[in-house]
Scaffold this motif. Structure first.
Motif, PDB file in Angstrom:
ATOM      1  N   ALA A 165      49.446  41.456  50.637  1.00  0.00           N
ATOM      2  CA  ALA A 165      48.619  40.246  50.605  1.00  0.00           C
ATOM      3  C   ALA A 165      49.084  39.364  49.465  1.00  0.00           C
ATOM      4  CB  ALA A 165      47.146  40.610  50.438  1.00  0.00           C
ATOM      5  N   ARG A 166      49.189  38.064  49.734  1.00  0.00           N
ATOM      6  CA  ARG A 166      49.629  37.122  48.696  1.00  0.00           C
ATOM      7  C   ARG A 166      49.070  35.739  48.974  1.00  0.00           C
ATOM      8  NH1 ARG A 166      54.752  38.522  51.424  1.00  0.00           N
ATOM      9  NH2 ARG A 166      55.132  39.989  49.735  1.00  0.00           N
ATOM     10  N   ARG A 167      49.084  34.892  47.944  1.00  0.00           N
ATOM     11  CA  ARG A 167      48.492  33.560  48.031  1.00  0.00           C
ATOM     12  C   ARG A 167      49.514  32.495  48.448  1.00  0.00           C
ATOM     13  NH1 ARG A 167      43.421  33.830  46.057  1.00  0.00           N
ATOM     14  NH2 ARG A 167      42.951  35.561  44.644  1.00  0.00           N
ATOM     15  N   GLU A 220      40.341  46.957  52.474  1.00  0.00           N
ATOM     16  CA  GLU A 220      39.263  45.985  52.518  1.00  0.00           C
ATOM     17  C   GLU A 220      39.674  44.765  51.713  1.00  0.00           C
ATOM     18  OE1 GLU A 220      35.446  49.006  53.043  1.00  0.00           O
ATOM     19  OE2 GLU A 220      35.720  47.924  51.142  1.00  0.00           O
ATOM     20  N   ILE A 221      39.581  43.593  52.354  1.00  0.00           N
ATOM     21  CA  ILE A 221      39.961  42.352  51.705  1.00  0.00           C
ATOM     22  C   ILE A 221      39.242  41.199  52.393  1.00  0.00           C
ATOM     23  CG2 ILE A 221      42.032  42.184  53.175  1.00  0.00           C
ATOM     24  CD1 ILE A 221      43.389  40.631  50.876  1.00  0.00           C
ATOM     25  N   GLY A 222      38.720  40.281  51.601  1.00  0.00           N
ATOM     26  CA  GLY A 222      38.121  39.069  52.142  1.00  0.00           C
ATOM     27  C   GLY A 222      36.983  39.299  53.108  1.00  0.00           C
ATOM     28  N   GLY A 223      36.262  40.368  52.932  1.00  0.00           N
ATOM     29  CA  GLY A 223      35.134  40.652  53.810  1.00  0.00           C
ATOM     30  C   GLY A 223      35.482  41.472  55.029  1.00  0.00           C
ATOM     31  N   LEU A 224      36.756  41.787  55.204  1.00  0.00           N
ATOM     32  CA  LEU A 224      37.192  42.598  56.341  1.00  0.00           C
ATOM     33  C   LEU A 224      37.582  43.996  55.900  1.00  0.00           C
ATOM     34  CD1 LEU A 224      39.490  40.263  58.505  1.00  0.00           C
ATOM     35  CD2 LEU A 224      37.087  40.874  58.895  1.00  0.00           C
ATOM     36  N   ARG A 225      37.335  44.928  56.796  1.00  0.00           N
ATOM     37  CA  ARG A 225      37.842  46.291  56.647  1.00  0.00           C
ATOM     38  C   ARG A 225      38.817  46.527  57.787  1.00  0.00           C
ATOM     39  NH1 ARG A 225      36.272  51.339  54.357  1.00  0.00           N
ATOM     40  NH2 ARG A 225      36.876  53.141  55.630  1.00  0.00           N
ATOM     41  N   ILE A 226      40.006  47.038  57.450  1.00  0.00           N
ATOM     42  CA  ILE A 226      41.076  47.251  58.424  1.00  0.00           C
ATOM     43  C   ILE A 226      41.500  48.704  58.356  1.00  0.00           C
ATOM     44  CG2 ILE A 226      43.360  46.539  59.182  1.00  0.00           C
ATOM     45  CD1 ILE A 226      42.605  44.092  56.993  1.00  0.00           C
ATOM     46  N   GLU A 227      41.448  49.386  59.485  1.00  0.00           N
ATOM     47  CA  GLU A 227      41.928  50.760  59.586  1.00  0.00           C
ATOM     48  C   GLU A 227      43.141  50.788  60.500  1.00  0.00           C
ATOM     49  OE1 GLU A 227      38.467  53.727  59.966  1.00  0.00           O
ATOM     50  OE2 GLU A 227      37.584  51.808  60.581  1.00  0.00           O
ATOM     51  N   GLU A 269      39.036  33.147  52.043  1.00  0.00           N
ATOM     52  CA  GLU A 269      38.502  33.566  50.751  1.00  0.00           C
ATOM     53  C   GLU A 269      38.758  35.054  50.575  1.00  0.00           C
ATOM     54  OE1 GLU A 269      34.460  32.537  50.251  1.00  0.00           O
ATOM     55  OE2 GLU A 269      34.727  30.413  50.734  1.00  0.00           O
ATOM     56  N   ALA A 270      39.609  35.383  49.638  1.00  0.00           N
ATOM     57  CA  ALA A 270      39.925  36.793  49.377  1.00  0.00           C
ATOM     58  C   ALA A 270      40.456  36.922  47.970  1.00  0.00           C
ATOM     59  CB  ALA A 270      40.962  37.316  50.387  1.00  0.00           C
ATOM     60  N   ASP A 271      39.999  37.929  47.273  1.00  0.00           N
ATOM     61  CA  ASP A 271      40.519  38.196  45.937  1.00  0.00           C
ATOM     62  C   ASP A 271      40.587  39.692  45.692  1.00  0.00           C
ATOM     63  OD1 ASP A 271      41.526  37.775  43.397  1.00  0.00           O
ATOM     64  OD2 ASP A 271      39.542  37.716  42.493  1.00  0.00           O
ATOM     65  N   ALA A 272      39.424  40.348  45.670  1.00  0.00           N
ATOM     66  CA  ALA A 272      39.401  41.790  45.436  1.00  0.00           C
ATOM     67  C   ALA A 272      39.954  42.532  46.650  1.00  0.00           C
ATOM     68  CB  ALA A 272      37.976  42.241  45.137  1.00  0.00           C
ATOM     69  N   GLY A 302      45.696  57.854  47.380  1.00  0.00           N
ATOM     70  CA  GLY A 302      44.376  57.864  46.762  1.00  0.00           C
ATOM     71  C   GLY A 302      43.642  56.592  47.098  1.00  0.00           C
ATOM     72  N   ARG A 303      42.516  56.380  46.429  1.00  0.00           N
ATOM     73  CA  ARG A 303      41.773  55.129  46.576  1.00  0.00           C
ATOM     74  C   ARG A 303      42.129  54.224  45.402  1.00  0.00           C
ATOM     75  NH1 ARG A 303      35.870  55.501  49.396  1.00  0.00           N
ATOM     76  NH2 ARG A 303      36.261  57.308  50.738  1.00  0.00           N
ATOM     77  N   TRP A 304      42.466  52.995  45.736  1.00  0.00           N
ATOM     78  CA  TRP A 304      42.939  52.058  44.732  1.00  0.00           C
ATOM     79  C   TRP A 304      42.233  50.726  44.883  1.00  0.00           C
ATOM     80  CZ3 TRP A 304      45.863  54.779  41.540  1.00  0.00           C
ATOM     81  CH2 TRP A 304      46.597  55.860  42.043  1.00  0.00           C
ATOM     82  N   GLN A 305      42.256  49.948  43.836  1.00  0.00           N
ATOM     83  CA  GLN A 305      41.722  48.598  43.913  1.00  0.00           C
ATOM     84  C   GLN A 305      42.547  47.672  43.045  1.00  0.00           C
ATOM     85  OE1 GLN A 305      37.628  49.028  42.780  1.00  0.00           O
ATOM     86  NE2 GLN A 305      38.077  49.182  40.595  1.00  0.00           N
ATOM     87  N   SER A 306      42.537  46.390  43.423  1.00  0.00           N
ATOM     88  CA  SER A 306      43.336  45.397  42.720  1.00  0.00           C
ATOM     89  C   SER A 306      42.792  44.020  43.080  1.00  0.00           C
ATOM     90  CB  SER A 306      44.810  45.514  43.126  1.00  0.00           C
ATOM     91  OG  SER A 306      45.603  44.487  42.560  1.00  0.00           O
ATOM     92  N   THR A 307      43.321  43.023  42.406  1.00  0.00           N
ATOM     93  CA  THR A 307      43.177  41.651  42.880  1.00  0.00           C
ATOM     94  C   THR A 307      44.399  41.317  43.727  1.00  0.00           C
ATOM     95  OG1 THR A 307      44.311  40.747  40.957  1.00  0.00           O
ATOM     96  CG2 THR A 307      41.904  41.016  40.802  1.00  0.00           C
ATOM     97  N   VAL A 308      44.307  40.230  44.474  1.00  0.00           N
ATOM     98  CA  VAL A 308      45.471  39.798  45.245  1.00  0.00           C
ATOM     99  C   VAL A 308      46.638  39.505  44.312  1.00  0.00           C
ATOM    100  CG1 VAL A 308      46.389  37.950  46.708  1.00  0.00           C
ATOM    101  CG2 VAL A 308      44.141  38.945  47.202  1.00  0.00           C
TER     102      VAL A 308
END
Length: 952
Positions: free
Chosen positions: A888-890, A872-879, A818-821, A843-849
């Motif tokens: 990321a793609r469906r 950050e995607i699907g409840g995970l944070r990755i550094e 489950e991942a979208d934002a 910078g800081r960015w946001q999108s949907t998948v």
């Protein structure tokens, strides 16, 4: 006995036609009456040129059961037949001047009345601005002539045939003709009346042809105007207090025209019977000191090749679509257009005059298909065809000669060499000495005033810039341009910044023109956008017709966004340590008075303070060091940076106030790398291993979840869905890595588990990743550690065997249920790759998948974000340590690789995420060179880490 009809012999006649009036200057309007004949026409399409008789042209013919089509338009895009795409192969047997008997022929009918106010005196002409490829015309049953030259205007005198009501204009259009041999451009073959049809009243004493000569002396600041006219009259320019007779010169102080400040003066040509508005731009073009100079200054082309295209209407463009093209070009810092490979709709050149674009106006000539027989029988070296070539040259020059934006006349494209081209060049030089002549195929510059090439690689361009390229003495004394370079097909082009660096380094290199402006996808109900082969063509060149900087719907591609950054007219560099920004004006003519500058200060990618920056109105080439304000409050331990932007200070004709023209970023404090103290150890349980917040499969060591977030299939990944530029072109002899990758089997790597090891502070999984049937492989070690809350993965990769090719990518791939934002701190907002990343803003960015995807007409690798610190995607944070490429793609990479159209991609329930340590460069090898060596992803030892935790 011969049964071949002679009624259609004109179709295979090498002459340009008969009955048309001599070519003359085009103008949009005058005070003389005009009647547009655009709109709904009746159409009957026959399979052969002689299937129907000519009775349809007679008055009273009943065409009530014929189809209706729109003119301008192409009948094959309106439900009658199908388009054909070839790059250079003729889609019919090469037997000049003959064409197939199976020759789709469209009979067009338009019945019209004259307006009540139509004058009874004087003559009239009917003008066709573009018909592909051969037309025969009747008015009220009288045959008035036939013509070839699809992208050129033709006028016929018809005043003696007109009547107040019920005029019948009949036009028979043949898809193939002798003219088709001269129109083998890389584009769709689309028959029809695709430009305007207009009836023009010609009062007694009306304007015939005229030539506006408007030179500029950059030393005195004066312009000299002379308007030569076939009909005597007067020329007025109120803003300059000019009122002189035609043919008379006048010199006054003026503001010159150039592409950066396109000053036009409104004037009028007045004869006894007509008043024609003029838009006059004063400028002088010379070849001096081995350089092309305009108004005394050598210019640098930051250009693009532009075919005319609309995904539903083909080459039938309206004014607003043309304006949209010009505005997009100006807003992306382009300053030049090559009208590949034919004169555009004349209104487009009006827009270039108005908004400011240098133009190479190219003749409607290409015989590329003759390369298949080593140019034997090439029409440009056959005297029988020379009248047709000269007719095309004259119709281009006479139509367009009054546009200040045009700096070159181009003889055509990819037509080999021959006597006909020499005749064209001689005629053009004799008719218009105020411009230069271009033709890429003339490498010895026998007939041309510039050394022009296509797709010369970076090393050769540098040799040319250093004047070490050899060639004839004449060529060595001429400027150099790349009339085509950086093939913008699919994901790419890469290497733009490297080309631009060379152009700016060497005076002889006067820039170039990207191939090309727009993807020629055709709107299709099942495929989204169709390309070659989607209409059942016997011969086609696939998606090679989709190679533009904008998508078919005119959305800018990442390639255009990158090009804007590469060619921005202000260089902004900085030193975060001493708080100084260096600003350089890279315009050719304009100072910086039209721009406002602003600074902003980012902490961890977020702007915490901003303000205006005072920058002097630097002249072209000048540089100034400007002090930035003191940084905001101390943010010790955080990554910080400055961003400085150059914006339009006020609304302009092409962009609103605040439009970003150029920008620069430079760091102040470096990013602290993520660290995880290995305080937790792995614990083996029933079928699983736990380590901090994570669970692993006990047998394979595969990650199953982090903090309760399920994770699927995490493992090393080296494959990407090959780009058009990875695959290269079949005719190329250079290394085509996409082909080699598949031959090696990198698209079907196998993963062997060697060991799962538990220690006090780590879980270590040892594997070997390799393709079947090959001995090469990648020894891959996954080492997992945790501090109880966070999970760290360190990947170590060691190549085994003799790796002779670079890798497509190197990183890890996994699936999330489950991942979208998506949120991230790194490069954005769009995609970036190693040799196409200047436009990526940290910078800081946001999108949907779904919003991360780039919709290339043929699906391929896309959507990577560069320099990502964390995502950050699907409840995970990755550094990442170091920064990484995030995708990321469906759908899986394999599904993306197999798709031929966007509609082949069906979103699944899993989102597949790639975290890449490296990506191979893009290059532009779909027609040009591949990525430079410094952008190759070598198969060599590598180590990289990611820290996983639950999203905040």
């Amino acid at each position: 006995m011969s049964f071949r009809t002679t009624a259609v012999d004109y179709v295979e006649d090498v002459s340009p036609g008969s009955g048309a009036l001599p070519p003359r200057a085009w103008y949009a309007a005058s005070d003389a009456k005009a009647l547009s004949l655009n709109g709904s026409w009746r159409l009957r399409v026959s399979a052969t040129i002689d299937a129907e008789d000519d009775s349809f042209a007679e008055e009273g013919y009943d065409a009530g059961d014929w189809a209706e089509v729109q003119v301008p338009g192409h009948w094959v895009l309106q439900g009658h037949g199908s388009p054909i795409y070839t790059n250079h192969l003729y889609p019919f047997p090469v037997d000049p001047p003959h064409v197939p008997t199976e020759n789709p022929t469209g009979d067009h009918l338009r019945v019209f009345d004259l307006p009540e106010a139509w004058p009874a005196d004087g003559g009239a002409v009917v003008r066709f601005d573009g018909v592909e490829s051969c037309a025969r015309v009747w008015l009220n049953g009288t045959d008035i002539g036939e013509f070839k030259g699809s992208r050129l205007p033709h006028e016929f005198a018809v005043g003696h045939l007109l009547k107040p009501k019920g005029n019948v204009l009949a036009v028979r259009v043949h898809q193939w003709s002798a003219g088709s041999y001269l129109e083998d451009q890389d584009q769709w073959w689309l028959p029809g009346i695709f430009r305007d049809v207009t009836l023009l009243h010609r009062p007694a004493g009306s304007v015939l042809d005229f030539f506006v000569h408007a030179g500029y002396d950059h030393v005195t600041g004066e312009g000299t105007l002379r308007v030569d006219s076939d009909v005597d009259g007067r020329v007025t320019v109120p803003a300059l207090d000019i009122d002189v007779a035609t043919g008379e010169s006048v010199t006054v102080a003026v503001e010159p025209w150039n592409a950066e400040t396109p000053r036009l003066y409104d004037g009028e040509l007045v004869t006894e019977g007509e008043r024609v508005p003029l838009r006059i731009g004063f400028r002088t073009i010379v070849l001096e000191d081995g350089l092309l100079k305009v108004n005394g200054k050598a210019i640098l082309f930051k250009g693009v090749n532009r075919h005319e295209w609309h995904p539903e209407k083909g080459r039938a463009l309206d004014l607003e679509t043309m304006r949209e093209d010009v505005l997009l070009m100006k807003r992306h810092n382009l300053n030049a257009v090559r009208t590949s490979h034919y004169p555009p709709h004349p209104a487009f050149l009006d827009l270039c005059d108005e908004y400011g674009l240098w133009v190479i106006d190219e003749c409607d000539l290409e015989t590329h298909g003759f390369t298949e027989q080593d140019w034997r029988d090439n029409p440009v070296d056959d005297d029988r065809w020379t009248p047709a070539l000269l007719d095309r040259a004259a119709r281009m020059v006479e139509r367009d000669k009054n546009h200040p934006s045009i700096v070159f006349w181009s003889l055509g494209n990819e037509a080999g060499t021959g006597r006909g081209l020499t005749a064209m060049a001689e005629w053009i030089h004799g008719r218009d000495s105020s411009r230069l002549v271009h033709y890429e195929g003339d490498w010895n510059c026998r007939d041309t005033d510039v050394y022009s090439r296509m797709y010369a690689n970076h090393a050769e361009v540098e040799q040319i810039g250093k004047e070490l390229d050899g060639g004839t003495h004449k060529r060595r004394e001429l400027p150099f341009i790349q009339c085509e370079y950086a093939h913008a097909m699919g994901n790419g082009p890469g290497g733009l910044a490297d080309y631009q660096e060379l152009f700016e380094k060497h005076d002889r290199l006067q820039g170039g023109f990207i191939w090309e402006w727009i993807d020629h996808g055709i709107t299709h109900p099942e495929l989204g956008y169709a390309y070659g082969g989607d209409f059942g063509e016997e011969l086609h060149d696939g998606n090679f017709v989709c190679d533009g900087l904008i998508f078919p719907d005119r959305t800018p591609s990442p390639g255009l966004v990158e090009y804007k950054k590469v060619i921005e007219p202000v260089r902004i560099e900085g030193d975060g340590a001493d708080g100084t920004v260096r600003v350089t004006n890279k315009y050719d003519f304009a100072d910086l008075s039209a721009l406002a500058f602003e600074w902003s200060y980012q902490v961890e990618g977020e702007t915490v303070e901003s303000g205006s920056l005072s920058v002097p109105a630097l002249k072209p080439g000048e540089t100034a060091d400007v002090k930035l304000p003191e940084p905001p409050a101390d943010h010790r331990g955080a990554e910080t940076q400055w961003t400085v932007r150059a914006l339009l200070a006020q609304d302009t004709s092409w962009g609103p106030a605040g439009h970003v023209v150029a920008w620069g970023q430079f760091p102040v404090a470096a990013r602290p790398l993520p660290s995880v103290a290995p305080t937790e150890g792995p614990v083996r349980g029933e079928g699983q291993i736990t380590l901090g917040p994570a669970a692993f499969d006990a047998r394979t060591g595969a990650l199953r979840s982090v903090g309760g977030v399920p994770v699927e299939g995490m493992r090393l990944d080296v494959w990407r869905a090959t780009t058009d530029n990875d695959d290269g072109a079949e005719w190329q002899t250079d290394t085509r890595y996409g082909v080699l990758w598949r031959a090696l089997g990198l698209h079907r790597m196998q993963h062997r588990l060697d060991a799962v090891e538990l220690s006090d502070d780590a879980l270590t999984v040892r594997t070997r990743v390799s393709p079947a049937a090959r001995e090469v492989g990648l020894a891959t070690v996954y080492r997992w550690t945790s501090d109880g809350d966070r999970l760290k993965l360190t990947v170590s990769v060691a190549p085994e065997g003799d790796w002779t090719v670079p890798l497509p990518r190197l990183g890890i791939r996994f699936g999330l249920a489950e991942a979208d934002a998506v949120r991230w701190f790194g490069g954005g907002p769009g995609e970036a790759y190693p040799d196409s990343r200047l436009a990526s803003t940290v910078g800081r960015w946001q999108s949907t998948v779904d919003g991360l995807q780039t919709p290339y007409v043929r699906p391929q690798e896309n959507g990577a974000r560069a320099d990502v610190r964390w995502a950050e995607i699907g409840g995970l944070r990755i550094e990442g340590d170091p920064e990484f490429w995030f995708t990321a793609r469906r759908w899986t990479t394999e599904q993306l690789d197999a798709a031929t159209h966007l509609t082949d991609l069906t979103p699944g329930e899993t989102v597949w995420v790639n975290l890449d340590h490296g990506q191979h460069g893009l290059g532009s090898q779909s027609c040009g060179p591949g990525p430079l060596p410094q952008y190759h992803l070598k198969a060599e030892p590598a180590q990289f880490s990611f820290v996983f935790s639950t999203a905040r």
